[in-house]
Motif scaffolding. Structure first.
Motif, mmCIF file in Angstrom:
data_model
loop_
_atom_site.group_PDB
_atom_site.id
_atom_site.type_symbol
_atom_site.label_atom_id
_atom_site.label_comp_id
_atom_site.label_asym_id
_atom_site.label_seq_id
_atom_site.Cartn_x
_atom_site.Cartn_y
_atom_site.Cartn_z
ATOM 1 N N GLY A 1 0.731 -1.178 -0.033
ATOM 2 C CA GLY A 1 0.029 -0.124 0.181
ATOM 3 C C GLY A 1 1.018 1.388 -0.018
ATOM 4 N N THR B 1 -1.609 4.373 1.959
ATOM 5 C CA THR B 1 -2.695 3.558 2.741
ATOM 6 C C THR B 1 -2.067 2.484 3.616
ATOM 7 O OG1 THR B 1 -4.901 2.275 2.603
ATOM 8 C CG2 THR B 1 -3.429 1.985 0.788
ATOM 9 N N ASP B 2 -2.501 2.355 4.782
ATOM 10 C CA ASP B 2 -2.090 1.163 5.662
ATOM 11 C C ASP B 2 -2.753 -0.169 5.671
ATOM 12 O OD1 ASP B 2 -4.116 2.109 6.899
ATOM 13 O OD2 ASP B 2 -3.152 2.313 8.784
ATOM 14 N N ASP B 3 -3.948 0.127 4.776
ATOM 15 C CA ASP B 3 -4.555 -1.091 4.713
ATOM 16 C C ASP B 3 -5.197 -1.535 3.084
ATOM 17 O OD1 ASP B 3 -6.553 -3.208 5.201
ATOM 18 O OD2 ASP B 3 -8.273 -2.077 5.664
ATOM 19 N N PRO B 4 -3.932 -1.887 2.478
ATOM 20 C CA PRO B 4 -4.388 -2.255 0.942
ATOM 21 C C PRO B 4 -5.422 -3.293 0.935
ATOM 22 C CG PRO B 4 -2.196 -3.069 1.478
ATOM 23 C CD PRO B 4 -2.754 -2.537 2.857
ATOM 24 N N GLN C 1 -1.819 -0.813 -4.051
ATOM 25 C CA GLN C 1 -2.882 -0.146 -3.989
ATOM 26 C C GLN C 1 -2.373 1.145 -3.863
ATOM 27 O OE1 GLN C 1 -6.165 -0.615 -1.521
ATOM 28 N NE2 GLN C 1 -6.788 1.580 -1.304
ATOM 29 N N SER D 1 -3.069 5.289 -3.087
ATOM 30 C CA SER D 1 -3.999 6.041 -2.486
ATOM 31 C C SER D 1 -3.572 7.581 -2.428
ATOM 32 C CB SER D 1 -4.451 5.501 -1.370
ATOM 33 O OG SER D 1 -5.277 4.274 -1.510
ATOM 34 N N ASP E 1 -8.112 6.301 -5.817
ATOM 35 C CA ASP E 1 -7.116 5.301 -5.555
ATOM 36 C C ASP E 1 -6.733 4.451 -6.930
ATOM 37 O OD1 ASP E 1 -7.242 5.388 -2.938
ATOM 38 O OD2 ASP E 1 -8.626 3.915 -2.573
#
Length: 584
Positions: A155, A158-161, A166, A168, A173
């Protein structure tokens, strides 16, 4: 024992299942063991490292490789392998090329320098056989560029791909997902109306979006004057727009408001629309002239379940124009040779833009063929429009009225009928009126000639061949003829003595094939006896065989007179002889 991945190991230790010895052995063999595998992760100052250990330092992997140690050395506390049955081997035996071994040659303790010491540490050159790494060489410098093939979610921003990759940002995105049934890339926008576009690759590339459509722009390069910095980029140019309207696809070139399934807009020049939304439920192509002088004229072509059609409101109708090469086309429309023209009254011209009839086919300085419905009757006319001083332009018309079909011409010699030659390769006899053999002539004065080499000039009916008839009547009453005397029987009989009937055969030039043996007179012989029965035809003489009847009649009458006289004389002589015999 077998090496297993994480998912396989998890299945060995699920709830309610007691792991076996083999399960634990698989778990141990599948784990990374620092002692056995010599991998110690990030290098730490003061940690004890032995020959062959691998550490991470900076952005590279390093191997502890002491040059004066030839073989792997066991550190204190290490055990020999189970299959080593030589009990005499000492755990602290050192193989060294030096005469005096160090106090503790087996280990490198806290005084070891960091891996940037090239004498003790060597940077690993990774192999790619296990497909964990891929080495790409720099094309310019030839230096190796190492790319690590990792299987994880990455990611950026973002820390939650949500996918393997991903990115962002404030606008939206970018997501890349190669793990599904097909590799997919997705773009997501933020704002009041969030939109999404996905494209995936299988046998075909598939695009999916919930926005209004797909727009393609071209951003022009910034321009500056006198080296001054431009204030801003010019507005991008819309090239192509793909959308849908009423569950029907719509594509626009130069416009974001397509009025049909395809709409091409060239501002100031023209507009092309395929299947106009306001059409008549037919497949159509609409072309509109948008120039200043075009008056918005349109050309519409289409096809429905019954027919194909062209339609226009142009002031002079339709034209089919044959132009030259593409590179030499004029900038102005309509330049070239007009092949077919259709005016607003429905008249069609081929070779002319101004047809004079319902259909006119014209070749300049040659002639025309016209199909006409004026003058209350239907007619087809061929016009010879290449006049000469002695021969003006002529025409030949074919038509029909309420009672008769008519052939009419103003050609000075009337009509000629020919038998054309057989079709042959390389010869276009079907349109060559100067070939073929003459069958007949019909002159303007009504004279008819059959199989004659020239139009009939001396005879009303000139048949160069055989004539078959049952009865022929000549109108020789007082209204048609004036008597010019009677034939002298004695003279006629005398002249008949000079006539010599003959057998003869026609020559091939006479066109009297299969005529066989004939009986008649030589025309010169008839001329010498009865010149009134002959007529000169150019250099040849002809015989009026039908008029021989009058000659023969006169001869018979003269013979009958002579016979009666002879009979009378014979009777008189017989009476005289009889009277003398009685007297005796």
């Amino acid at each position: 024992m077998a090496l297993k991945n994480r998912n396989a190991l998890k299945t060995l230790f699920t709830g309610g299942v007691i792991p076996t010895k083999e399960n634990y052995a698989d778990l141990i063999d599948s784990m990374l063991n620092r002692k056995d595998d010599h991998f110690f992760g990030v290098w730490q100052q003061g940690k004890r490292y032995c020959q062959g250990d691998v550490v991470i330092y900076g952005k590279s992997l390093y191997l502890l490789n002491i040059q004066d140690v030839e073989e792997l050395v066991l550190c204190p506390g290490d055990t020999l392998p189970e299959d080593d049955q030589q009990g005499e081997m000492q755990q602290q035996k050192v193989y060294s090329t030096q005469e005096t071994a160090p106090a503790d040659p087996l280990c490198i303790c806290s005084d070891i320098p960091p891996p940037d010491d090239k004498e003790r540490w060597c940077e690993l050159q990774l192999e790619v056989d296990d497909r964990d790494w891929e080495v790409v060489l720099d094309e310019e410098g030839g230096e190796p560029l190492i790319v690590h093939q990792i299987r994880a979610r990455i990611g950026m921003g973002t820390d939650d791909p949500g996918t393997r990759l991903q990115v962002s940002g404030s606008a939206g995105d970018i997501q890349a997902d190669p793990d599904g049934s097909n590799p997919t890339v997705s773009l997501l926008s933020r704002g009041e109306r969030a939109c999404r576009v996905d494209w995936s690759l299988d046998e075909t590339v598939q695009y999916l979006t919930d926005s209004l459509g797909y727009a393609f722009f071209r951003q022009p390069k910034p321009s500056s004057e006198s080296g001054a910095k431009p204030k801003g980029m010019p507005a991008p140019t819309l090239l192509f727009f793909l959308t849908e309207e009423g569950n029907r696809p719509a594509a626009g070139v130069g416009t974001d408001r397509p009025k049909g399934i395809l709409h091409v807009e060239d501002e100031g020049y023209g507009r092309l629309v395929v299947n106009h939304r306001k059409g008549n439920e037919a497949a159509t192509v609409l072309l509109v002239n948008c120039t200043d002088g075009g008056n918005g004229h349109y050309l519409l072509s289409g096809v429905n379940q019954n027919y194909a059609y062209w339609q226009t409101d142009a002031s002079q109708g339709l034209r089919i124009i044959m132009g030259g090469s593409y590179d030499k086309l004029s900038k102005e429309m309509g330049q070239g040779l007009t092949a077919v023209a259709v005016d607003r009254e429905g008249r069609v011209g081929i070779g002319t833009e101004k047809p004079r009839s319902k259909l006119e086919v014209t070749e300049a300085n040659m002639g025309s063929v016209r199909v006409d419905f004026s003058n209350d009757n239907v007619s087809i006319s061929a016009l010879n429009e290449r006049p000469r001083p002695q021969r003006p332009a002529t025409y030949h018309a074919l038509g029909v009225d309420d009672e008769f079909a008519t052939l009419i011409t103003d050609a000075p010699s009337g009509f000629a009928f020919k038998a054309g030659r057989q079709t042959a390769e390389g010869q276009d006899y079907a349109v060559d009126i100067n070939q073929g053999e003459i069958v007949g002539y019909l002159t303007r004065t009504g004279r008819l000639g059959l199989r004659t080499p020239h139009p009939p000039e001396d005879f009303d009916l000139h048949v160069n061949g055989h004539q078959l008839s049952q009865t022929a009547y000549l109108e020789t009453n007082g209204k048609r003829i004036v008597s010019d005397g009677k034939l002298d029987g004695a003279e006629v009989l005398e002249q008949l003595q000079k006539l010599h009937p003959i057998y003869f055969n026609w020559r091939s030039s006479a066109n009297a094939a299969d005529a066989g043996r004939q009986i008649g007179f030589n025309a010169q012989n008839v001329f010498e006896c009865f010149p009134e029965l002959t007529r000169q035809l150019e250099k040849d003489k002809t015989v009026a065989y039908g008029n021989l009847t009058a000659v023969l009649t006169a001869a018979i009458k003269e013979q009958q007179r002579l016979i009666r006289e002879l009979d009378q004389r014979v009777s008189d002589l017989e009476e005289q002889l009889h009277g003398k015999s009685e007297n005796l």
